[in-house]
Write a protein that holds these residues in place. Sequence first.
Motif, mmCIF file in Angstrom:
data_model
loop_
_atom_site.group_PDB
_atom_site.id
_atom_site.type_symbol
_atom_site.label_atom_id
_atom_site.label_comp_id
_atom_site.label_asym_id
_atom_site.label_seq_id
_atom_site.Cartn_x
_atom_site.Cartn_y
_atom_site.Cartn_z
ATOM 1 N N LYS A 192 -12.759 27.479 19.771
ATOM 2 C CA LYS A 192 -12.740 28.119 18.458
ATOM 3 C C LYS A 192 -11.299 28.149 17.973
ATOM 4 O O LYS A 192 -10.399 28.502 18.723
ATOM 5 N N SER A 193 -11.114 27.787 16.719
ATOM 6 C CA SER A 193 -9.775 27.742 16.157
ATOM 7 C C SER A 193 -9.728 28.534 14.864
ATOM 8 O O SER A 193 -10.692 28.548 14.092
ATOM 9 N N LEU A 194 -8.603 29.177 14.645
ATOM 10 C CA LEU A 194 -8.340 29.866 13.392
ATOM 11 C C LEU A 194 -7.491 28.935 12.543
ATOM 12 O O LEU A 194 -6.423 28.492 12.973
ATOM 13 N N VAL A 195 -7.990 28.604 11.355
ATOM 14 C CA VAL A 195 -7.275 27.715 10.444
ATOM 15 C C VAL A 195 -6.871 28.537 9.224
ATOM 16 O O VAL A 195 -7.722 29.143 8.563
ATOM 17 N N VAL A 196 -5.574 28.557 8.929
ATOM 18 C CA VAL A 196 -5.052 29.293 7.777
ATOM 19 C C VAL A 196 -4.397 28.291 6.845
ATOM 20 O O VAL A 196 -3.516 27.529 7.252
ATOM 21 N N ARG A 197 -4.861 28.314 5.584
ATOM 22 C CA ARG A 197 -4.269 27.462 4.544
ATOM 23 C C ARG A 197 -3.557 28.375 3.565
ATOM 24 O O ARG A 197 -4.127 29.352 3.105
ATOM 25 N N GLN A 198 -2.326 27.998 3.249
ATOM 26 C CA GLN A 198 -1.512 28.831 2.380
ATOM 27 C C GLN A 198 -0.637 27.932 1.516
ATOM 28 O O GLN A 198 -0.179 26.879 1.961
ATOM 29 N N LYS A 199 -0.408 28.363 0.287
ATOM 30 C CA LYS A 199 0.468 27.610 -0.610
ATOM 31 C C LYS A 199 1.777 28.375 -0.728
ATOM 32 O O LYS A 199 1.821 29.478 -1.269
ATOM 33 N N ILE A 200 2.843 27.778 -0.198
ATOM 34 C CA ILE A 200 4.165 28.400 -0.201
ATOM 35 C C ILE A 200 5.124 27.460 -0.911
ATOM 36 O O ILE A 200 5.305 26.307 -0.508
ATOM 37 N N LYS A 201 5.745 27.967 -1.983
ATOM 38 C CA LYS A 201 6.701 27.186 -2.777
ATOM 39 C C LYS A 201 6.095 25.856 -3.206
ATOM 40 O O LYS A 201 6.689 24.792 -3.028
ATOM 41 N N ASN A 202 4.894 25.903 -3.763
ATOM 42 C CA ASN A 202 4.156 24.739 -4.268
ATOM 43 C C ASN A 202 3.860 23.695 -3.196
ATOM 44 O O ASN A 202 3.648 22.531 -3.502
ATOM 45 N N LYS A 203 3.870 24.072 -1.955
ATOM 46 C CA LYS A 203 3.483 23.196 -0.855
ATOM 47 C C LYS A 203 2.280 23.803 -0.153
ATOM 48 O O LYS A 203 2.254 24.992 0.117
#
Length: 158
Positions: free
Chosen positions: A120-131
Amino acid sequence: MRDKDIFSNKNKLFLIKIVYLTMLVSYFILFVFLFFTNGSIRYFIQQNMLYILIPLSLPLVLSLVGLNDFKIEKNAEHIKIYSNCIFMSNFSDNYSKVMIVNINEPFQNDLKSSHFGLRKSLVVRQKIKNKSVKSKINISLLSRLEQEDLQQKLNISK
């Protein structure tokens, strides 16, 4: 509440270490008998060597799942999740991961399963400084209560 969780990460790691130590002592005793005895005991060990080596598949299966030790830190700006592979982090720093989730920026978190549901994996997607930044960390050994606690910490932060 986590102290009463018998399936917590610390309890699982302790149990796995005991199993590995027991396997090591058992194989040591078997090989002492194999090399220093004659007769029926040595013959029995030689004839059943395949069955004796089957328990060695346990570390292989557990390494596929991933034996990781976790530490979670939370403050007003970010959440840090430290994950160290119990065995391989001793040899290489590539198996020690840190996931930093910036609370001030919007993020999306998902739980993914792989390896027939074992990993099981935790995947976090985040937009930081337009990336777009994607972080993935293995949470296989966390109990259901610890996974819910982690999910709650991440959901409160949104």
